[in-house]
Structures are given as C-alpha cells and as structure tokens.
Design an enzyme around this catalytic site. Structure first.
Site, PDB file in Angstrom:
ATOM      1  N   CYS A  37     -32.954 -36.413  19.724  1.00  0.00           N
ATOM      2  CA  CYS A  37     -33.578 -36.484  18.406  1.00  0.00           C
ATOM      3  C   CYS A  37     -35.072 -36.265  18.572  1.00  0.00           C
ATOM      4  CB  CYS A  37     -33.347 -37.844  17.766  1.00  0.00           C
ATOM      5  SG  CYS A  37     -31.612 -38.350  17.697  1.00  0.00           S
ATOM      6  N   ARG A  62     -33.852 -29.961  19.340  1.00  0.00           N
ATOM      7  CA  ARG A  62     -33.178 -31.004  20.087  1.00  0.00           C
ATOM      8  C   ARG A  62     -32.053 -31.664  19.279  1.00  0.00           C
ATOM      9  NH1 ARG A  62     -35.271 -31.862  24.779  1.00  0.00           N
ATOM     10  NH2 ARG A  62     -34.022 -33.711  25.046  1.00  0.00           N
ATOM     11  N   TRP A 109     -29.799 -35.995  15.943  1.00  0.00           N
ATOM     12  CA  TRP A 109     -28.474 -35.557  16.402  1.00  0.00           C
ATOM     13  C   TRP A 109     -27.625 -36.814  16.420  1.00  0.00           C
ATOM     14  CZ3 TRP A 109     -24.813 -36.328  20.230  1.00  0.00           C
ATOM     15  CH2 TRP A 109     -23.835 -35.337  20.347  1.00  0.00           C
ATOM     16  N   ASN A 135     -35.599 -43.077  18.375  1.00  0.00           N
ATOM     17  CA  ASN A 135     -34.847 -42.253  19.329  1.00  0.00           C
ATOM     18  C   ASN A 135     -34.252 -43.191  20.358  1.00  0.00           C
ATOM     19  OD1 ASN A 135     -35.669 -39.926  18.153  1.00  0.00           O
ATOM     20  ND2 ASN A 135     -36.888 -39.184  19.879  1.00  0.00           N
ATOM     21  N   GLY A 136     -33.055 -42.853  20.838  1.00  0.00           N
ATOM     22  CA  GLY A 136     -32.435 -43.682  21.862  1.00  0.00           C
ATOM     23  C   GLY A 136     -31.171 -44.322  21.327  1.00  0.00           C
ATOM     24  N   GLU A 529     -18.296 -16.608  29.964  1.00  0.00           N
ATOM     25  CA  GLU A 529     -19.616 -16.833  29.371  1.00  0.00           C
ATOM     26  C   GLU A 529     -19.745 -16.060  28.047  1.00  0.00           C
ATOM     27  OE1 GLU A 529     -21.845 -18.847  29.480  1.00  0.00           O
ATOM     28  OE2 GLU A 529     -23.620 -17.904  28.627  1.00  0.00           O
ATOM     29  N   LYS A 533     -20.528 -17.788  24.438  1.00  0.00           N
ATOM     30  CA  LYS A 533     -21.688 -17.387  23.623  1.00  0.00           C
ATOM     31  C   LYS A 533     -21.219 -17.053  22.219  1.00  0.00           C
ATOM     32  CE  LYS A 533     -24.282 -18.358  25.302  1.00  0.00           C
ATOM     33  NZ  LYS A 533     -24.762 -19.068  26.474  1.00  0.00           N
ATOM     34  N   GLU A 536     -19.985 -20.241  20.245  1.00  0.00           N
ATOM     35  CA  GLU A 536     -20.968 -21.270  19.914  1.00  0.00           C
ATOM     36  C   GLU A 536     -21.957 -20.823  18.843  1.00  0.00           C
ATOM     37  OE1 GLU A 536     -23.667 -22.858  22.914  1.00  0.00           O
ATOM     38  OE2 GLU A 536     -23.784 -20.936  23.909  1.00  0.00           O
ATOM     39  N   HIS A 552       0.838 -13.352  31.106  1.00  0.00           N
ATOM     40  CA  HIS A 552       1.447 -14.683  31.220  1.00  0.00           C
ATOM     41  C   HIS A 552       1.247 -15.508  29.952  1.00  0.00           C
ATOM     42  CE1 HIS A 552       2.287 -13.864  35.407  1.00  0.00           C
ATOM     43  NE2 HIS A 552       1.058 -13.370  35.493  1.00  0.00           N
ATOM     44  N   LYS A 651     -29.484 -29.045  22.195  1.00  0.00           N
ATOM     45  CA  LYS A 651     -29.872 -28.309  23.398  1.00  0.00           C
ATOM     46  C   LYS A 651     -29.516 -29.066  24.669  1.00  0.00           C
ATOM     47  CE  LYS A 651     -31.711 -24.896  25.629  1.00  0.00           C
ATOM     48  NZ  LYS A 651     -30.807 -23.745  25.816  1.00  0.00           N
TER      49      LYS A 651
HETATM   50  O1  M6R Z   1     -28.675 -28.216  30.430  1.00  0.00           O
HETATM   51  P1  M6R Z   1     -27.364 -27.843  31.013  1.00  0.00           P
HETATM   52  O2  M6R Z   1     -27.372 -26.538  31.711  1.00  0.00           O
HETATM   53  O3  M6R Z   1     -26.824 -28.933  31.919  1.00  0.00           O
HETATM   54  O4  M6R Z   1     -26.387 -27.766  29.802  1.00  0.00           O
HETATM   55  C1  M6R Z   1     -25.039 -27.492  29.978  1.00  0.00           C
HETATM   56  C2  M6R Z   1     -24.410 -27.041  28.689  1.00  0.00           C
HETATM   57  O5  M6R Z   1     -24.535 -28.048  27.724  1.00  0.00           O
HETATM   58  C3  M6R Z   1     -25.021 -25.754  28.153  1.00  0.00           C
HETATM   59  O6  M6R Z   1     -24.939 -24.728  29.083  1.00  0.00           O
HETATM   60  C4  M6R Z   1     -24.307 -25.329  26.872  1.00  0.00           C
HETATM   61  O7  M6R Z   1     -23.005 -24.960  27.167  1.00  0.00           O
HETATM   62  C5  M6R Z   1     -25.070 -24.202  26.183  1.00  0.00           C
HETATM   63  N1  M6R Z   1     -25.080 -24.439  24.779  1.00  0.00           N
HETATM   64  C6  M6R Z   1     -24.451 -22.885  26.393  1.00  0.00           C
HETATM   65  O8  M6R Z   1     -25.105 -21.865  25.729  1.00  0.00           O
END
Ligand code: M6R
Length: 656
Positions: A37, A62, A109, A135-136, A529, A533, A536, A552, A651
């Site tokens: 947050c 964040r 968040w 926060n926390g 990957e 992408k 998400e 399969h 993030k």
């Molecule tokens: O900060 P990190 O690399 O440990 O984070 C891992 C995942 O949370 C991060 O890669 C997440 O999957 C991203 N949103 C991918 O784009």
C-alpha cells in the site's frame, strides 16, 4: 542535525551512497518496497488535495484496490474514499472542491477486508476527530477490536487498520488529563501509547481535529519517511511520493515518531519518563525523477520494454574479465563451485520462468542437475538439500514472501543461497550468501518485462560461470558466448524498431476468449512467460504447454480460429514444433509463429509470422520474449485494459 547525500541512483543502485550514514537509508531502500500500500501526508501553505493526489499516483503501482484522503478544514476533517484507482478519487475530489492545507492519503491493496469504499483508508475514530492511514498488518486486530467494541466503539470497516483510530481516540482522551508543556505533545503521546498495543507491522500517519495543521507519523517494520519542503512538511511510505517537493528526507526508525507542522518536523522517541526529542539525520536524495515518470511513453510497460537493450548491456558490463566470467558476488571459491552437485532455482511468476530457461543452460552447459520450483511449493515440502546444494533465488522485487521463506528454509537446511534481484539491499539480497543485481532499474509496471530480461541474462552468466569452473566450457567458448550475449542488445533494438507484425497478430487475436502458447525446450519456457503476460494484463485466458504435450490433452481446445502462439525459432526441435503447428492448423487453429529471420518455410505453417534475429538456441529466449511482451500489451490495450496496473495484482507480493 547533519546531512548525508545519496548520489544519483541508477535504479536503487546505491553504489555511491555515502557509507557512514547509509545504513538507515539502505534499510529504508529495501523496506520501502516492502509493503503493498502507499501513504502520503502534507501540511503547509498550499492546498493539500493536489499534493496528496500527486503523491498517491506515484505510489499507486504498489496497490490500487482503493484510494482515499482526509483533509483538515478548520476544525473538522473531510474524508473521501473511492474503490479503485487514484483517478476515481481524483474525479470525485474535483467535484467536491476541498480546500484544506493539511491532509493524509492512502492507496490500498486489500488484505483484511475486500476492496470497497468502507474498507478504504483513511479510517476515523468513533467521534470522527482522529483520522489514520496505515500500511502493514495488525496481527492482533481481532482481540483489540473485540475489546474496543466491548468498550462501546463502533467499527465501520472490516480492516485490521481501523482499530488504530479507535485506540488513539481512547489514548488521546487519557493523555488530555495529563500535563504537557505543549498540548500537541498529548497527541504525539497518544499515538505512541496506542501503538504500544499493536502486534504486527505499521506505518501510520494520523490527524486530530484538535490540531488542524498537524500530522503525527510513526512506524514499526514498515517504512516511513518525512521531509521538509519549501511550502510545508511531508510524510510518505516511499520517498518517490515527495521527490517533487523536497529532497531532504528523514528516515524514521522503528518506534520513532514525527510531529509535522507547516513549518517544522520534530522527531521523538518514547522514553521511560515520556517523550524525548531526538535528532534524525537528514538525507539529501538526488535521484533521477525520470525513474518514476513515463518520459513520453504512454505507459510504464512500454517504457520498460524499450529499456531492455540497456538492461542487457548494463547487466553484462564488467562480467567478462580476460576470458572468464566474473561474478565475485557469488562468494563461492572455485573449489566450492566444483563441489556443487545440485542446483535449485526458486522463484515465483515471471522470475520462475527465467528459472526454467536457466535449467536448460545449467544442465546443458555445466552438466549439474537443476530443478526449478515455485517458491510457494518449495517452502512447504522437504526438498533434498545438502551443503553441496546451490539454491538460486530469483526475485525482481527481492521481497516476495514465498521466495524469502524458501531462502530461509534452504539456508537452515545447509544450502548456499545465491540471490538474483533488481533491488539493492532488498531482503533477498540481504538474506542470500551472494547476490547479482539485474540492473533493470526501477520497474513500475506490474507486469515484469525488463527485469525478466535482466534475470535471464544474469542466469545465463551464472550458467557460464558454473560450466567454465567445472571445465565444461573453454575460455574460447566463454568469450564467444559473451560476445553473442552482448549482441542481443542490438538485436532487441531491431525488434523494437518495427512492431507492425506484432500489432497485426495482436489485432487478429484480440477478440479471442482463450489462447494457447506452445514451444519446446527454451521455447516452452518462453511460451509460459508469453501466456502469463497475456493473461495478467489483458485478462484473456491463456494456457502454455510444452508443444509435445499437445496431443496429450490441450489439442482438444482447438477449434476454428483458436489462437495458437508458437515459439518456432531455430532450435534442435524446430521440425517437431512445425509438426505441432500442422496438427493445430488441421483443426482450425489460427497460428502466430515467432520465428527466425530468413525462415521462409514457416510462412506456410502460420497465419502470422513475427521474426526475430538469428541467435543460438540458448540465447533465443532473450529475443523471443520481447515480441510476446508487445503482443500482450497490444491485445490488452485493444481490450481497454490498464496495462500498468492490472486488476487484483500488486507489484510486490509481500504476503503469502
Ligand atoms: O518480485 P518477484 O520477481 O519475486 O515477483 C514474482 C512475481 O510476483 C512476478 O514475477 C509476477 O508474476 C509479475 N506480475 C509477472 O509479470
């Protein structure tokens, strides 16, 4: 009071931090990423609303489930909260015309209590005269709430945070009965007394209607900084929120309190005989504000994608010494490296996919068995770990809760742990035996792009080092590989210079309801990957499979027009991938192929072809992942999605 200077930071790369006083700053630097947050507060001679909104928009990456502000107006407080983005809050505030000069704000968040207006911060006490942002996590909020409710307090939210407002309300009433030279100290004391009941972590900014231009701030295990600017005093959970207005920052330590007025910041610690005024050093921050700006790009994701050639160059810089790979940070002697008989790469999300690529390289070049595991699984099973096991923890943020827990577990079991992270001084860096920094610079878009490439390049270097130390790759090989790695920077520039084919393919797929990404070997990792992408940021359902698995099960998904995105670059399994494409097309699939320049044949197997320059298979993920980032972004934009802040995500994932 003394001032230390943190020189221009090339991402949170603080090599040039003045060392004598930098420990608190370093702690702050990693901690400031350590929450999901954002807090901002201001008191001064300018209208607070705009300043709060500006700060919140810088912190929003964040967490963005809700946002809110509380602004003092004479002897009452206006609290405005909105579910969703800071822009929603801004729209509401524009029509409300709130004029106060002192306020606190928050972007959230959700952890305790779903995203809603009621659960958005600021929270207020029963009488509405105390407002807080937090926060926390307050771990004992359940019992505190029960006892406060028993004493007649009424709660309006489901959050853990609201108990703090009620505790301060009670503490303030009690402190008013004591004698203070300055009445404001009763308020500071009340905040201190209230927080003594909290178990867990907190960064707090608090206002009290009795003091319409004062803010009290305090913290434990959650970062908080204060700073005096020309027009007033600021508080924030991340320095980035106030850099426009002041670069003279004071980093609060655990349990310290700060009292902000328009013309002063006074810091305190609670002693046995009451509050003691203390000197908290001022740090001058000379960071490049561009790190937090889009600098002409429409979104951070695109900006970060275009930074990738530089990331490759910076991550490689200085890593070839003579004919050898140099990773001094590994802190393992050649003898110890030779003894390593098992490697685990542990990570989450995109970082996990970088690990899948590394597995191919570590096993292929160094001939060491390598397993790649998502950290949330690794930490809860009983992996075989011995003193000759090397655990490589990969994390952009360096603060992912599961990855950190896995590191701790691995170290207890005797493994040597090597971190690969983007954030200097982060928990992953501090808790590993050695660390490589990926030099991606601050990554703001929630979807990782440039940090992924930095991770892949770093892991490639690690694989080369392991192979060289064990005599599996000669110096000539190493030199050649390094030179080819370096060439990928310019190749990525070429991919980025013309995205027409990527956009065409994206337009063809944008209305699909689902998509399948396939590849083999390195290509399978890139496919995973690519699918992550896409899902998400565009919310389009995407699956990824090793192409050999198609028959399969996944092939049953395919019907007329179903998008299949294939990594069909030159590789030992290229022909096998072509067969998979034929099988897909025979069932009506619309095929998008990522292929190697010069491959004309692929055109007869695919509806859309996106070419990348020719590189050896081992380095192909560095190139092949770039068009997939752009492909996902293009689809997401066509579908009206916010590519920088996809729904439900944050993030850094600092909770399990
Ligand atoms: O900060 P990190 O690399 O440990 O984070 C891992 C995942 O949370 C991060 O890669 C997440 O999957 C991203 N949103 C991918 O784009």
């Amino acid at each position: 009071m003394h001032i230390m200077k943190i020189c221009t930071i090339n991402t949170f790369d603080i090599d040039c931090a003045v060392l004598s006083d930098s420990i608190t700053m370093l702690a702050y630097l990693f901690e400031s990423r350590w929450n999901m947050c954002g807090i901002v507060g201001y008191t001064g001679n300018k209208p607070a609303c705009n300043i709060l909104l500006e700060g919140l928009s810088r912190l929003e990456y964040r967490g963005y489930d809700s946002a809110g502000v509380a602004v003092q107006d004479e002897d009452s407080t206006n609290v405005v909260c909105r579910r969703g983005r800071v822009s929603e809050l801004q729209a509401s505030l524009n029509s409300l015309d709130i004029q106060g000069f002192c306020g606190i704000g928050h972007t959230r968040w959700a952890t305790h209590g779903r995203p809603s207006e009621a659960n958005a911060h600021p929270h207020t006490s029963c009488d509405g005269r105390i407002s807080i942002v937090h926060n926390g996590i307050i771990e004992n909020f359940g019992e505190l709430r029960e006892s406060l409710e028993g004493a007649g307090h009424h709660f309006r939210s489901d959050t853990d945070s609201e108990v703090v407002a009620h505790l301060i309300e009670d503490a303030y009433k009690k402190s008013l009965q004591r004698e203070y030279g300055n009445k404001l100290l009763a308020f500071v004391d009340a905040v201190s007394e209230a927080t003594s009941h909290l178990v867990g972590s907190y960064a707090l900014a608090v206002m009290n209607d009795d003091f319409p231009s004062a803010i009290v701030a305090t913290r434990r295990d959650s970062p908080l900084v204060v700073g005096m600017g020309e027009t007033g005093a600021y508080v924030a959970s991340d320095v980035i929120a106030m850099l426009d207005s002041t670069r003279n920052i004071q980093v609060l330590s655990d349990y310290q309190l700060a009292l902000l007025t328009p013309s002063s910041i006074t810091c305190f610690e609670q002693g046995s005989a009451g509050l003691n005024e203390i000197d908290v050093p001022i740090t001058y921050i000379d960071w490049d504000i561009d790190l937090a700006e889009k600098t002409g790009y429409p979104d951070f994701m695109l900006k970060e994608i275009y930074e990738q050639p530089r990331v490759i160059r910076d991550t490689l810089a200085g890593r070839l010494v003579g004919n050898s790979v140099s990773i001094d940070e590994l802190t393992l002697s050649p003898e110890e490296l030779n003894l390593i008989d098992r490697v685990y790469v542990i990570a989450c999300g995109t970082s996990y996919h970088a690990g899948l690529i590394a597995k191919n390289l570590i096993e292929g070049w160094a001939r060491i068995p390598c397993e790649v595991e998502v950290a949330s699984e690794f930490r809860y099973r009983n992996p075989i770990i011995t003193p000759t096991t090397l655990v490589v923890a990969v994390s952009q943020s360096g603060e992912t809760a599961d990855t950190l827990a896995a590191i701790r577990d691995a170290r207890v079991k005797g493994a040597r742990v090597f971190g690969i992270t983007n954030v200097v001084g982060s928990p992953v860096a501090r808790e590993s035996d050695g660390v490589i920094y990926t030099k991606a610079n601050k990554e703001i878009a929630v979807a990782s792009t440039k940090s992924f490439l930095g991770q892949v390049v770093s892991l490639t270097l690690l694989a080369m080092l392991l192979a060289q130390t064990r005599g599996k790759l000669t110096s000539a090989h190493i030199r050649q590989l390094y030179s080819e790695l370096a060439d990928t920077a310019e190749m990525v520039e070429r991919i980025l210079s013309d995205t027409t084919d990527i956009d065409k393919a994206a337009q063809a797929c944008k209305d699909a309801t689902s998509a399948l990404f396939i590849g083999r070997g390195m290509g399978a990792a890139v496919a995973h990957e690519g699918a992550l992408k896409l899902k998400e940021i565009s919310y389009l359902h995407a699956e990824s499979y090793a192409a050999g698995e198609m028959k399969h099960g996944p092939i049953a998904l395919i019907d007329e027009g179903f998008p299949v995105i294939a990594i069909a670059t030159n590789s030992p399994t290229y022909d096998k991938v072509l067969s998979n494409l034929q099988e897909s097309r025979a069932r009506g699939a619309m095929v998008v192929a990522i292929a190697t320049e010069g491959d004309e044949d692929i055109k007869s197997h695919a509806d859309y072809v996106i070419y990348i320059p020719h590189v050896r298979d081992a380095l192909s993920p560095i190139l092949a992942s770039v068009p997939l980032q752009l492909f996902a972004r293009s689809i997401a934009l066509s579908r009206g999605c916010d590519v920088d802040q996809p729904r439900n995500l944050a993030k850094s994932v600092t909770v399990e």
